[in-house]
Design an enzyme around this catalytic site. Structure first.
Site, PDB file in Angstrom:
ATOM      1  N   CYS A  84       0.830  -1.196   0.000  1.00  0.00           N
ATOM      2  CA  CYS A  84       0.000   0.000   0.000  1.00  0.00           C
ATOM      3  C   CYS A  84       0.878   1.265   0.000  1.00  0.00           C
ATOM      4  O   CYS A  84       1.516   1.558  -1.001  1.00  0.00           O
ATOM      5  CB  CYS A  84      -0.983  -0.038   1.172  1.00  0.00           C
ATOM      6  SG  CYS A  84      -2.344   1.147   0.998  1.00  0.00           S
ATOM      7  N   HIS A  98      -3.582  -5.227   0.161  1.00  0.00           N
ATOM      8  CA  HIS A  98      -3.084  -5.744   1.448  1.00  0.00           C
ATOM      9  C   HIS A  98      -3.187  -7.272   1.464  1.00  0.00           C
ATOM     10  O   HIS A  98      -4.169  -7.833   1.953  1.00  0.00           O
ATOM     11  CB  HIS A  98      -3.906  -5.165   2.603  1.00  0.00           C
ATOM     12  CG  HIS A  98      -3.650  -3.724   2.878  1.00  0.00           C
ATOM     13  ND1 HIS A  98      -2.735  -3.292   3.816  1.00  0.00           N
ATOM     14  CD2 HIS A  98      -4.183  -2.604   2.329  1.00  0.00           C
ATOM     15  CE1 HIS A  98      -2.726  -1.967   3.831  1.00  0.00           C
ATOM     16  NE2 HIS A  98      -3.591  -1.525   2.949  1.00  0.00           N
ATOM     17  N   GLU A 157      -1.816  -9.397   3.271  1.00  0.00           N
ATOM     18  CA  GLU A 157      -1.767 -10.001   4.616  1.00  0.00           C
ATOM     19  C   GLU A 157      -3.147 -10.372   5.137  1.00  0.00           C
ATOM     20  O   GLU A 157      -3.287 -11.294   5.964  1.00  0.00           O
ATOM     21  CB  GLU A 157      -1.065  -9.069   5.604  1.00  0.00           C
ATOM     22  CG  GLU A 157      -1.740  -7.743   5.878  1.00  0.00           C
ATOM     23  CD  GLU A 157      -1.317  -6.628   4.946  1.00  0.00           C
ATOM     24  OE1 GLU A 157      -1.555  -5.446   5.276  1.00  0.00           O
ATOM     25  OE2 GLU A 157      -0.771  -6.931   3.875  1.00  0.00           O
TER      26      GLU A 157
END
Length: 565
Positions: free
Chosen positions: A401, A528, A530
């Site tokens: 990001c 993102h 994750e």
């Protein structure tokens, strides 16, 4: 539908989220479909406008919901995809009730906390519990509800929710409702004795509010003695088998195993009349093997996380978990070094040379560098310094990001010689705006106005490391949370110098993935990844970073992206 309510006592941050997730994992391992709901008593509509130092990271869901980080635990443990309505806040409930009142739904009645707010909570829980969260789209059978009622039972802000569940236990009937109370058993250093009084007081307060615990889960630093278990059983008016102990363990993967070893499956089978065997399935055995493997790891991989919220590890909870999942997949122990990006800046060198040199020492000895997402100008120069170091010294790098946007800024300044290149977030008047705001995602209000949720990213070339890591897919779908993007008008300038934009959105306008030529691993992603990492399914960008950091990325790609046994 069976409901399991998890409440907390003595202190907040005691581990209710991990306990709730672990209970869900155990029941899922028995073949049941499980969903989860998190209740937060704050008046915010969602977690989107919080500083990470308030409640930890903001977790983003597929539908764009900005929610409490505990929903991330549920998704990772249970391998499910939740929705924004799985996170209930006081703000959401009051807004829902006030909107109904304005609409005239209460027919002129006085709208009150009881029954209108409490009824709204119960209705919300019952409706959301039925929403499918697994890939098979079947209705769940169990709903685990973590009620963070002001952190502990008795806090004034959580009272409407407590009253709602006091009523709900009778509406759902005894066979369908179970209350688990998580408490702390402290052990003062002065005496070394494990104290039960805080748990006794917490259970008494819970009973005084009309909820009686079926299981008391006692958290402690060290394993609890049998005499303590018997004392809690006697003074809290429960059977000894209804007192469960969870001491601090090396890994949260161990928690479901500890619960299962203390007979929790047998208890739930009897208490909730569940159609399951007494023994867990292969899923829990996989967790056990994973926990055992985690504790036997010898090789270490060090990653430097360069961010500005480094004083509290929960600020980057999903990033840490994604790195941990990837490290475990390649049989390495993760050594995550948090570096406050401000400490890499020249101002720190002047004000506190020791801190400055310690931060740079950490960065230099790391096997890989990660710059995660964030907002605001503070600490950006330090992040740019770290990115420059990773690029010039050929250190494996992943930018997520804001980390990707700053990698573009750094490249523009140092490789294209645009010395004032910047993001309009930090310098609205820059002559070289390489990162710009997205007008349609910046309407004035702060909450819920970013480009949020799951979006498709299309690979525009076969020659991409990340495409290979994703299994040579034509596109990927990952979760986003941003208000700024790389300026698409300047892409050609970057690509001519070797910074390739290998992924973009479905329209081809938004740049999603960067890769640098002639570098072991220099990758930036606008999304993102994750948030979709799972213990047994690590996120490809993070896996790539760990493989590059351990020098095994080339061999992994040659094997067709298969991990060595």
């Amino acid at each position: 539908m069976k409901y399991i309510l998890v409440t907390g006592g003595v202190i907040s941050g005691i581990g209710k989220g991990i306990i709730a997730s672990s209970i869900g994992t155990i029941l899922k391992s028995c073949g049941l479909r499980v969903t989860a709901i998190k209740i937060d008593p704050y008046i915010n509509i969602d977690a989107g406008t919080f500083s990470p130092y308030e409640h930890g990271e903001v977790f983003v869901l597929n539908d764009g919901g900005e929610v409490d980080l505990d929903l991330g635990n549920y998704e990772r443990f249970l391998d499910i995809n939740l929705y924004k309505d799985n996170n209930i806040t006081t703000g959401k409930i009051y807004q829902h009730v006030i909107n109904k009142e304005r609409h005239g739904d209460y027919l002129g009645k006085t709208v009150q906390v009881v029954p209108h707010i409490t009824d709204a909570v119960q209705e919300w829980v019952m409706n959301q519990a039925k929403v499918p969260v697994d890939d098979d789209r079947k209705e769940p059978q169990i709903c685990v509800i973590e009620a963070s009622l002001g952190g502990t039972i008795g806090d004034i802000e959580g009272m409407p929710f407590v009253e709602a569940f006091r009523q709900f236990q009778f509406k759902a009937k005894r066979d369908n409702f179970c209350n688990i109370h998580v408490s702390l058993v402290p052990q003062p250093n002065a005496t070394g004795e494990q104290k039960t009084k805080p748990t006794q007081n917490s259970v008494r307060a819970l009973r005084g509010l009309g909820l009686s615990p079926d299981l008391i889960v006692c958290r402690s630093a060290k394993p609890i003695e049998m005499a303590v278990k018997e004392k809690i059983s006697m003074f809290c008016h429960v059977e000894p088998e209804q007192v469960i102990f969870i001491h601090d363990v090396s890994s949260t993967y161990r928690v479901p195993i500890l619960l299962e070893e203390q007979g929790i499956i047998k208890y739930f089978k009897q208490r909730l009349n569940l159609p399951i065997d007494d023994q867990p399935s292969d899923l829990l055995m996989k967790w056990k093997k994973m926990a055992d493997r985690y504790e036997r790891l010898l090789k270490v991989c060090s990653i430097a996380l360069v961010g500005k919220y480094t004083k509290l590890s929960d600020c980057y909870a999903s990033v840490f978990k994604a790195l941990e999942h990837s490290a475990l997949a390649i049989n390495h122990k993760l050594d995550l070094m948090y570096i406050d990006s401000i400490e890499l800046e020249h101002s720190t060198e002047v004000e506190n040379p020791v801190k400055y040199h310690q931060a740079w020492q950490k960065l230099c000895k790391a096997d890989g560098i990660l710059v995660p997402g964030g907002f605001g100008i503070r600490g950006t120069e330090g992040k740019l310094q770290a990115i420059s170091w990773a690029r010039t010294k050929k250190k494996p790098f992943l930018g997520v990001c804001l980390g990707m946007q700053l990698a573009v800024v750094e490249f523009a300044r140092n490789c294209l010689n645009w010395k004032d290149a910047n993001s309009t977030e930090f310098d609205p008047d820059t002559k070289n705006p390489v990162v710009i705001d997205m007008p349609e995602h910046n309407p004035g209000d702060m909450g819920g106005t970013m480009r949020l949720g799951k979006r498709r990213t299309v690979f525009k070339t076969q020659n991409s490391v990340l495409r290979k890591l994703y299994g040579d897919e034509m596109f990927v779908e990952e979760r986003h949370r941003h208000r700024y993007e790389v300026n698409p008008e300047l892409i050609r300038c970057f690509e001519e110098k070797g910074l390739k934009f290998v992924g973009h959105d479905t329209e081809g306008n938004r740049m999603e993935i960067i890769e640098l030529e002639n570098h072991p691993y220099f990758v930036g992603v606008q999304f993102h990844p994750e948030f979709s990492s799972r213990p047994m399914k690590p996120s490809p960008p993070y896996l790539g970073l760990l493989l590059a950091a351990t020098g095994t990325l080339g061999a992994y790609l040659q094997r067709g992206c298969k991990l060595s046994p």
